[in-house]
Motif scaffolding. Structure first.
Motif, PDB file in Angstrom:
ATOM      1  N   ASN A  31       1.198  -8.802  11.743  1.00  0.00           N
ATOM      2  CA  ASN A  31       0.392  -7.860  10.973  1.00  0.00           C
ATOM      3  C   ASN A  31      -0.981  -7.592  11.557  1.00  0.00           C
ATOM      4  O   ASN A  31      -1.692  -6.714  11.094  1.00  0.00           O
ATOM      5  CB  ASN A  31       0.265  -8.314   9.513  1.00  0.00           C
ATOM      6  N   SER A  64      -1.159  -2.827   2.610  1.00  0.00           N
ATOM      7  CA  SER A  64       0.149  -2.881   1.941  1.00  0.00           C
ATOM      8  C   SER A  64       0.552  -4.309   1.609  1.00  0.00           C
ATOM      9  O   SER A  64       1.728  -4.668   1.622  1.00  0.00           O
ATOM     10  CB  SER A  64       1.229  -2.208   2.803  1.00  0.00           C
ATOM     11  N   GLN A  80      -0.009  -7.065   3.222  1.00  0.00           N
ATOM     12  CA  GLN A  80       0.503  -7.813   4.368  1.00  0.00           C
ATOM     13  C   GLN A  80      -0.562  -8.693   5.017  1.00  0.00           C
ATOM     14  O   GLN A  80      -0.466  -9.037   6.184  1.00  0.00           O
ATOM     15  CB  GLN A  80       1.094  -6.844   5.392  1.00  0.00           C
ATOM     16  N   LEU A  88       5.658  -0.712   5.357  1.00  0.00           N
ATOM     17  CA  LEU A  88       5.462  -2.069   5.855  1.00  0.00           C
ATOM     18  C   LEU A  88       5.702  -2.104   7.362  1.00  0.00           C
ATOM     19  O   LEU A  88       6.198  -1.156   7.969  1.00  0.00           O
ATOM     20  CB  LEU A  88       6.366  -3.036   5.103  1.00  0.00           C
ATOM     21  N   GLN A 138      10.334  -4.242   5.353  1.00  0.00           N
ATOM     22  CA  GLN A 138      10.534  -3.229   4.312  1.00  0.00           C
ATOM     23  C   GLN A 138      11.753  -3.561   3.455  1.00  0.00           C
ATOM     24  O   GLN A 138      11.741  -3.402   2.233  1.00  0.00           O
ATOM     25  CB  GLN A 138      10.719  -1.853   4.977  1.00  0.00           C
ATOM     26  N   PHE A 141      11.044  -7.008   1.198  1.00  0.00           N
ATOM     27  CA  PHE A 141      10.105  -7.023   0.082  1.00  0.00           C
ATOM     28  C   PHE A 141      10.781  -6.860  -1.282  1.00  0.00           C
ATOM     29  O   PHE A 141      10.524  -7.654  -2.197  1.00  0.00           O
ATOM     30  CB  PHE A 141       9.027  -5.950   0.272  1.00  0.00           C
ATOM     31  N   GLY A 165       3.959  -8.390   0.832  1.00  0.00           N
ATOM     32  CA  GLY A 165       3.955  -6.999   0.431  1.00  0.00           C
ATOM     33  C   GLY A 165       3.018  -6.794  -0.748  1.00  0.00           C
ATOM     34  O   GLY A 165       2.355  -7.731  -1.212  1.00  0.00           O
TER      35      GLY A 165
END
Length: 511
Positions: free
Chosen positions: A154, A291, A293, A325, A331, A334, A385
């Protein structure tokens, strides 16, 4: 520097689709080719040779290498950011800022090296009259040797190829072999090319820096006999697997892992009454930043029962949205992690944000603090998330019991008023976290001399920080020289070299 926080996590640990891992998934079309065992062995051996050469170089040279890498990355920013955006979906503005953070921390470590205090030089002169007689002892910290660094997802610049682990290891005098993250392989290669060229031009020995790809390479790297320590940011499961490999070697090595964290927040009843709407807005902004993260995301927020804070949060979250994400796997993971928690009979959904195409919807859940005290493993699983969990407490005993069940975190936050009696609460927060914040939000890690980014297990496996000047300590070890002739001492420990270097002599600090 704030607002750009810690490391990254992607769900690529085997059998753990919701984890934030740094062990790579199987290779897919377009992904980087995994590094072969033969090439990895050659890379590690070159690093071992480089370690001996670096040890003979003056500190000023090593500081100049760090500055050279920072300058080269700044110059390459406009080429690197579009690659990063294509692979991570983080956006040009965010990534441009992250490059600045990355080069800033490289320059910070250049300052650390030049300062000299990182060596922690201590000298005790001989005293024949002492009982027993005392020899002369001169002690300092030295580089451990080649270091394995595992990139995070991230923060594709700040916690990746040229991130804080790499910067602090190079500052310590350790060659670095980076395991690229599968979430941004093209960026990893491009960044590594910039770093390698800058180090070569600045005069660093061959083998000072290298990059490898693939899960198998990551596992073999931490087990290679030339590697003397490792730095990792990622999931609890992926980090634990590498930690076990590091510990299970015939010659175990330090494994400095930053793993899972739910970052508890406590809001007092007086704080809700005085500034509840502002706190609700701050929470909404914090748990949706990036988001959701960030590893410092406020994952569980203890709020007074019946104070009306849930309604304020619902109002603030109603207009909030999230971006896509980092990867398709994150994605997909989550909603699975969210459903596991939302389906618990002790949990309810209290607020949802604004849906957005191709992105998850922010969600706020709620439960009772007493439930967390009884079942922390079920209710405090980290969910990577845009979600957070409110925990209603009905008194100090209720709150303290739940906090003690949270386990280790990177941060703990307190929102209280001046008249609140929180004298028993602050020590508990300090016992479960490495950084305690007052009237702020944890999603922001300043890169400074005093920063601490770590915490009790499972937040990290190390007592040291992964952010800030003292991150260098992870890659150093002490050596003491007893009654050594002046000519045989390392140059930095000789009397002529000590002027201007922070040190302690016969128990007295000298600056």
């Amino acid at each position: 520097m704030t607002g750009l926080t810690t490391p990254a996590r992607t769900p690529d640990a085997p059998g753990d689709p919701g984890a934030r891992g740094a062990l790579d998934a199987p290779v897919t079309p377009g992904a980087a080719r995994p590094t072969t065992p033969e090439h990895l062995d050659a890379v590690a051996r070159r690093a071992a040779t480089a370690a001996e050469l670096i040890a003979a170089r003056p500190d000023a040279e090593r500081a100049a290498w760090l500055d050279a890498v920072a300058d080269a990355l700044d110059a390459a920013r406009d080429d690197l950011v579009p690659i990063a955006d294509a692979e991570t979906r983080l956006g040009t503005a965010r990534l441009t800022g992250e490059v600045a953070r990355t080069t800033g921390q490289l320059r910070l470590f250049a300052e650390v090296v030049r300062d000299g205090g990182w060596r922690e030089i201590v000298i005790d002169h001989a005293d024949p009259a002492a009982v027993p007689p005392r020899p002369e002892l001169r002690r300092m910290l030295v580089a451990v040797g080649p270091v394995a660094v595992y990139s995070a997802s991230n923060f594709p610049f700040a916690f990746s190829v040229a991130g804080g682990d790499t910067a602090s290891a190079l500052a310590a005098g350790c060659p670095v072999v980076v395991k690229a993250h599968s979430g941004h392989p093209l960026l990893s290669d491009a960044t590594a090319a910039v770093v390698s060229a800058a180090l070569k031009t600045a005069g660093a020995p061959d083998g000072t820096f290298a990059l490898v790809h693939g899960r198998g390479a990551g596992e073999r790297l931490v087990a290679h006999p030339a590697i003397r320590a490792a730095g990792f940011t990622g999931s609890l499961s992926g980090g634990r697997a590498l930690f076990d490999l590091a510990s299970g070697r015939p010659d175990p090595i330090p494994f400095h892992g930053e793993l899972g964290s739910v970052n508890p927040v406590v809001v007092t009843r007086a704080a809700v009454a005085a500034r509840g709407a502002g706190l609700a807005a701050g929470l909404a902004a914090s748990f949706t930043l990036g988001s959701g993260q960030f590893c410092t995301k406020p994952g569980v927020v203890f709020v007074p029962a019946g104070a009306g804070f849930e309604a304020l949060v619902a109002e603030s979250v109603a207009g909030a949205s999230a971006g896509p994400l980092l990867t398709d796997r994150i994605q997909a993971a989550f909603p699975l992690g969210l459903a596991r928690l939302a389906d618990d009979p002790a949990v309810e959904v209290v607020a949802s944000g604004r849906p957005s195409d191709g992105a998850p919807t922010p969600v706020v859940l709620a439960t009772d603090a007493s439930e967390i005290a009884k079942r922390p493993s079920a209710l405090l699983e980290e969910c990577f998330g845009p979600m957070t969990l409110l925990a209603r407490y009905r008194g100090d005993d209720d709150l303290l019991a739940a906090l003690r069940a949270v386990g280790g975190s990177l941060t703990a936050t307190l929102h209280a008023e001046p008249d609140d009696d929180v004298s028993t609460l602050v020590p508990v927060l300090a016992s479960v976290a490495g950084r305690v914040l007052f009237d702020g939000w944890p999603t922001g890690v300043a890169v400074t001399w005093s920063q601490h980014h770590g915490g009790p297990w499972p937040a990290s496996t190390s007592a040291h920080t992964s952010v800030g000047a003292t991150a260098i300590r992870r890659f150093l070890r002490p050596v003491a020289y007893q009654d050594a002739p002046e000519r045989l001492l390392p140059p930095v420990l000789r009397d002529a070299a000590l002027a201007g270097v922070p040190r302690r002599v016969d128990g007295v600090a000298v600056v």
